[in-house]
Scaffold this motif. Structure first.
Motif, PDB file in Angstrom:
ATOM      1  N   PHE A 191       0.740  10.907  14.519  1.00 19.24           N
ATOM      2  CA  PHE A 191       1.135  10.161  13.326  1.00 19.24           C
ATOM      3  C   PHE A 191       2.147  10.928  12.473  1.00 19.24           C
ATOM      4  CE2 PHE A 191      -3.480   8.691  13.735  1.00 19.24           C
ATOM      5  CZ  PHE A 191      -3.147   7.526  14.411  1.00 19.24           C
ATOM      6  N   ARG A 192       2.858  11.876  13.056  1.00 23.81           N
ATOM      7  CA  ARG A 192       3.791  12.690  12.266  1.00 23.81           C
ATOM      8  C   ARG A 192       4.873  11.850  11.596  1.00 23.81           C
ATOM      9  NH1 ARG A 192       5.646  17.007  16.648  1.00 23.81           N
ATOM     10  NH2 ARG A 192       5.587  15.072  17.852  1.00 23.81           N
ATOM     11  N   ASP A 193       5.272  10.754  12.234  1.00 20.19           N
ATOM     12  CA  ASP A 193       6.372   9.944  11.714  1.00 20.19           C
ATOM     13  C   ASP A 193       5.883   8.701  10.980  1.00 20.19           C
ATOM     14  OD1 ASP A 193       8.259  11.706  12.820  1.00 20.19           O
ATOM     15  OD2 ASP A 193       8.180  10.676  14.763  1.00 20.19           O
ATOM     16  N   HIS A 194       4.601   8.638  10.692  1.00 18.70           N
ATOM     17  CA  HIS A 194       4.047   7.492   9.973  1.00 18.70           C
ATOM     18  C   HIS A 194       3.974   7.828   8.486  1.00 18.70           C
ATOM     19  CE1 HIS A 194       2.860   6.728  14.085  1.00 18.70           C
ATOM     20  NE2 HIS A 194       2.354   5.548  13.774  1.00 18.70           N
ATOM     21  N   GLY A 195       4.508   6.941   7.673  1.00 17.72           N
ATOM     22  CA  GLY A 195       4.533   7.160   6.233  1.00 17.72           C
ATOM     23  C   GLY A 195       3.278   6.654   5.548  1.00 17.72           C
ATOM     24  N   ILE A 196       3.302   6.633   4.223  1.00 20.54           N
ATOM     25  CA  ILE A 196       2.112   6.303   3.440  1.00 20.54           C
ATOM     26  C   ILE A 196       2.154   4.899   2.844  1.00 20.54           C
ATOM     27  CG2 ILE A 196       1.661   8.726   2.915  1.00 20.54           C
ATOM     28  CD1 ILE A 196       2.832   8.286   0.135  1.00 20.54           C
ATOM     29  N   HIS A 197       3.190   4.135   3.128  1.00 19.28           N
ATOM     30  CA  HIS A 197       3.301   2.767   2.635  1.00 19.28           C
ATOM     31  C   HIS A 197       2.642   1.826   3.637  1.00 19.28           C
ATOM     32  CE1 HIS A 197       4.940  -0.983   1.130  1.00 19.28           C
ATOM     33  NE2 HIS A 197       5.578  -0.363   0.168  1.00 19.28           N
ATOM     34  N   PRO A 198       1.762   0.912   3.206  1.00 16.50           N
ATOM     35  CA  PRO A 198       1.145  -0.041   4.148  1.00 16.50           C
ATOM     36  C   PRO A 198       2.195  -0.870   4.883  1.00 16.50           C
ATOM     37  CG  PRO A 198       0.049  -0.109   2.019  1.00 16.50           C
ATOM     38  CD  PRO A 198       1.283   0.710   1.826  1.00 16.50           C
ATOM     39  N   TRP A 199       1.870  -1.235   6.125  1.00 18.07           N
ATOM     40  CA  TRP A 199       2.807  -2.050   6.904  1.00 18.07           C
ATOM     41  C   TRP A 199       2.046  -3.050   7.763  1.00 18.07           C
ATOM     42  CZ3 TRP A 199       1.871   3.090   8.183  1.00 18.07           C
ATOM     43  CH2 TRP A 199       1.389   3.349   9.477  1.00 18.07           C
ATOM     44  N   TRP A 200       2.799  -4.066   8.207  1.00 19.91           N
ATOM     45  CA  TRP A 200       2.248  -5.069   9.111  1.00 19.91           C
ATOM     46  C   TRP A 200       2.301  -4.543  10.536  1.00 19.91           C
ATOM     47  CZ3 TRP A 200      -0.634  -8.504   7.089  1.00 19.91           C
ATOM     48  CH2 TRP A 200      -0.341  -9.066   5.837  1.00 19.91           C
ATOM     49  N   VAL A 201       1.133  -4.426  11.142  1.00 21.55           N
ATOM     50  CA  VAL A 201       1.062  -4.097  12.559  1.00 21.55           C
ATOM     51  C   VAL A 201       1.215  -5.368  13.383  1.00 21.55           C
ATOM     52  CG1 VAL A 201      -0.361  -3.054  14.375  1.00 21.55           C
ATOM     53  CG2 VAL A 201      -0.466  -2.174  12.038  1.00 21.55           C
ATOM     54  N   ASP A 202       0.586  -6.430  12.902  1.00 20.73           N
ATOM     55  CA  ASP A 202       0.663  -7.742  13.541  1.00 20.73           C
ATOM     56  C   ASP A 202       0.721  -8.774  12.421  1.00 20.73           C
ATOM     57  OD1 ASP A 202       0.433 -10.069  14.953  1.00 20.73           O
ATOM     58  OD2 ASP A 202      -1.417  -9.528  16.001  1.00 20.73           O
ATOM     59  N   ARG A 203       1.932  -9.109  12.014  1.00 19.68           N
ATOM     60  CA  ARG A 203       2.083 -10.043  10.893  1.00 19.68           C
ATOM     61  C   ARG A 203       1.498 -11.409  11.241  1.00 19.68           C
ATOM     62  NH1 ARG A 203       5.933  -9.805   6.626  1.00 19.68           N
ATOM     63  NH2 ARG A 203       7.048  -8.172   7.768  1.00 19.68           N
ATOM     64  N   HIS A 204       1.752 -11.864  12.471  1.00 21.88           N
ATOM     65  CA  HIS A 204       1.236 -13.171  12.894  1.00 21.88           C
ATOM     66  C   HIS A 204      -0.288 -13.172  12.911  1.00 21.88           C
ATOM     67  CE1 HIS A 204       0.969 -16.985  15.009  1.00 21.88           C
ATOM     68  NE2 HIS A 204       0.175 -16.414  15.896  1.00 21.88           N
ATOM     69  N   GLY A 205      -0.871 -12.067  13.377  1.00 23.87           N
ATOM     70  CA  GLY A 205      -2.322 -11.970  13.433  1.00 23.87           C
ATOM     71  C   GLY A 205      -2.964 -11.542  12.133  1.00 23.87           C
ATOM     72  N   GLY A 206      -2.154 -11.204  11.127  1.00 23.20           N
ATOM     73  CA  GLY A 206      -2.678 -10.836   9.816  1.00 23.20           C
ATOM     74  C   GLY A 206      -3.278  -9.455   9.744  1.00 23.20           C
ATOM     75  N   LEU A 207      -2.810  -8.528  10.605  1.00 25.31           N
ATOM     76  CA  LEU A 207      -3.362  -7.171  10.618  1.00 25.31           C
ATOM     77  C   LEU A 207      -2.424  -6.204   9.898  1.00 25.31           C
ATOM     78  CD1 LEU A 207      -5.518  -5.132  11.563  1.00 25.31           C
ATOM     79  CD2 LEU A 207      -4.149  -4.829  13.656  1.00 25.31           C
ATOM     80  N   MET A 208      -2.938  -5.607   8.833  1.00 23.95           N
ATOM     81  CA  MET A 208      -2.200  -4.625   8.048  1.00 23.95           C
ATOM     82  C   MET A 208      -2.706  -3.227   8.350  1.00 23.95           C
ATOM     83  SD  MET A 208      -2.453  -3.960   3.911  1.00 23.95           S
ATOM     84  CE  MET A 208      -2.165  -5.667   3.485  1.00 23.95           C
ATOM     85  N   GLU A 209      -1.796  -2.250   8.353  1.00 22.29           N
ATOM     86  CA  GLU A 209      -2.190  -0.844   8.401  1.00 22.29           C
ATOM     87  C   GLU A 209      -2.144  -0.274   6.992  1.00 22.29           C
ATOM     88  OE1 GLU A 209      -3.614   2.679   9.104  1.00 22.29           O
ATOM     89  OE2 GLU A 209      -3.497   1.147  10.674  1.00 22.29           O
TER      90      GLU A 209
END
Length: 333
Positions: A191-209
């Motif tokens: 996860f070195r390149d993952h930031g701290i702002h929430p994002w859509w992993v699956d926008r269609h499926g409604g899954l947020m990270e």
């Protein structure tokens, strides 16, 4: 359309937007799990739930600050009658929330070999990862009387199939990504390149990270995403940079982080416009001697003082606590 993948860093277009009146908020996610030897090998047995009664006091403590903890429970906890005694009432009253934490080595069905690689649930075959997940989800719903909408893989161990599994199960939020950490040395995700702002992993499926919040502090903090990972073979140099105030990685957790460091991290996360600050720790730390972070009663007093200081400072900065349903209600699609 690319396959939903929690191990892939988000694109700018994937970042979640929230309603303007949502402001900046925080959550407290607690890894509620069995007590085991952190220095020993993983095992299906050889664990206890001695720390579980300590949750009652911690729940009362959080209620005093108007904070509803999100308890991410694993199978030994979810299946324990004592967990229901402690958690059912605050869950039903909305003073706490429930989530799923999958420790595959103690979660049936037990068909895989217990080893480091398989301790990351995302490395398991899809059908086995799904079977373990469903068993845990159903146990939580039956024993704790609440339906979880948030998930964390134990040891942050998501894999290529985890996102689709969660979307299919109507999980709204994953919080497995420990931003700016790398677990690939023994088979886990990077996860070195993952930031701290929430994002859509699956926008269609409604899954947020909703990633765990980690910031870089120090004179070189703007170079942190590039410099800190490059020093993974030189931990002493990392320590020296932190000691000199040049570069330090600070997660929002009382485990291994001083309260002074935490307050600095809060300021930086606010400055970086993180919509949601995600704090976390492991519930066995509430019983001295159960984790490396709390060895005695003095350490436990310090842990509570850490939370007291952070809750007070967050209130001072105007950062209010949030619940899962409030987060989802504030999303702008």
């Amino acid at each position: 359309m690319r396959k939903p993948d929690l191990t892939a860093p988000p694109r700018p277009a994937d970042l979640v937007r929230f309603a303007p009146d949502f402001g900046q908020r925080f959550i407290l996610s607690v890894d509620v799990e069995e007590d085991f030897d952190w220095d020993g090998p993983l095992a299906r047995s050889s664990h206890s739930l001695d720390s579980l009664p300590r949750l009652a006091k911690f729940q009362q403590f959080c209620e005093g600050f108007g904070v509803a903890p999100i308890y991410l429970v694993d199978f030994p906890v979810a299946s324990a009658p004592l967990a229901a005694e402690i958690l059912r009432e605050p869950l039903a009253a909305g003073r706490a929330e429930i989530g799923i934490q999958l420790h595959p080595w103690v979660n049936p069905p037990h068909t895989e070999e217990v080893n480091q690689r398989n301790s990351y649930a995302g490395n398991l075959p899809l059908e086995l990862e799904r079977a373990k997940f469903r068993k845990l989800r159903d146990t939580i719903e039956t024993n704790l009387g609440a339906t979880p909408q948030i998930y964390r893989a134990g040891r942050y161990g998501v894999g290529p199939n985890t996102a689709a599994m969660l979307s299919d199960a109507a999980i709204a939020i994953d919080t497995s990504v420990r931003a700016r950490f790398d677990y690939s040395a023994d088979g886990g995700p990077d996860f070195r390149d993952h930031g701290i702002h929430p994002w859509w992993v699956d926008r269609h499926g409604g899954l947020m990270e909703l990633p765990l919040t980690t910031i870089y502090w120090g004179i070189l903090r703007n170079q942190g995403p590039y410099l800190h990972p490059a020093l993974w073979r030189a931990p002493r140099l990392r320590g020296l940079l932190a000691h000199l105030g040049l570069l330090q990685r600070i997660p929002l957790s009382p485990e291994g982080v001083t309260k002074e460091e935490a307050l600095e991290a809060i300021d930086i996360a606010i400055d970086e416009q993180a919509p949601i600050l995600n704090f976390s720790f492991h519930s066995p730390s509430l019983l001295p001697g159960s984790t490396p972070y709390v060895r005695d009663e003095a350490d436990l007093d310090a842990l509570y003082d850490w939370w007291r200081s952070c809750f007070g400072y967050l209130a001072q900065r105007g950062i209010r606590p949030a619940r899962v349903r409030e987060i989802m209600a504030a999303v702008q699609l």
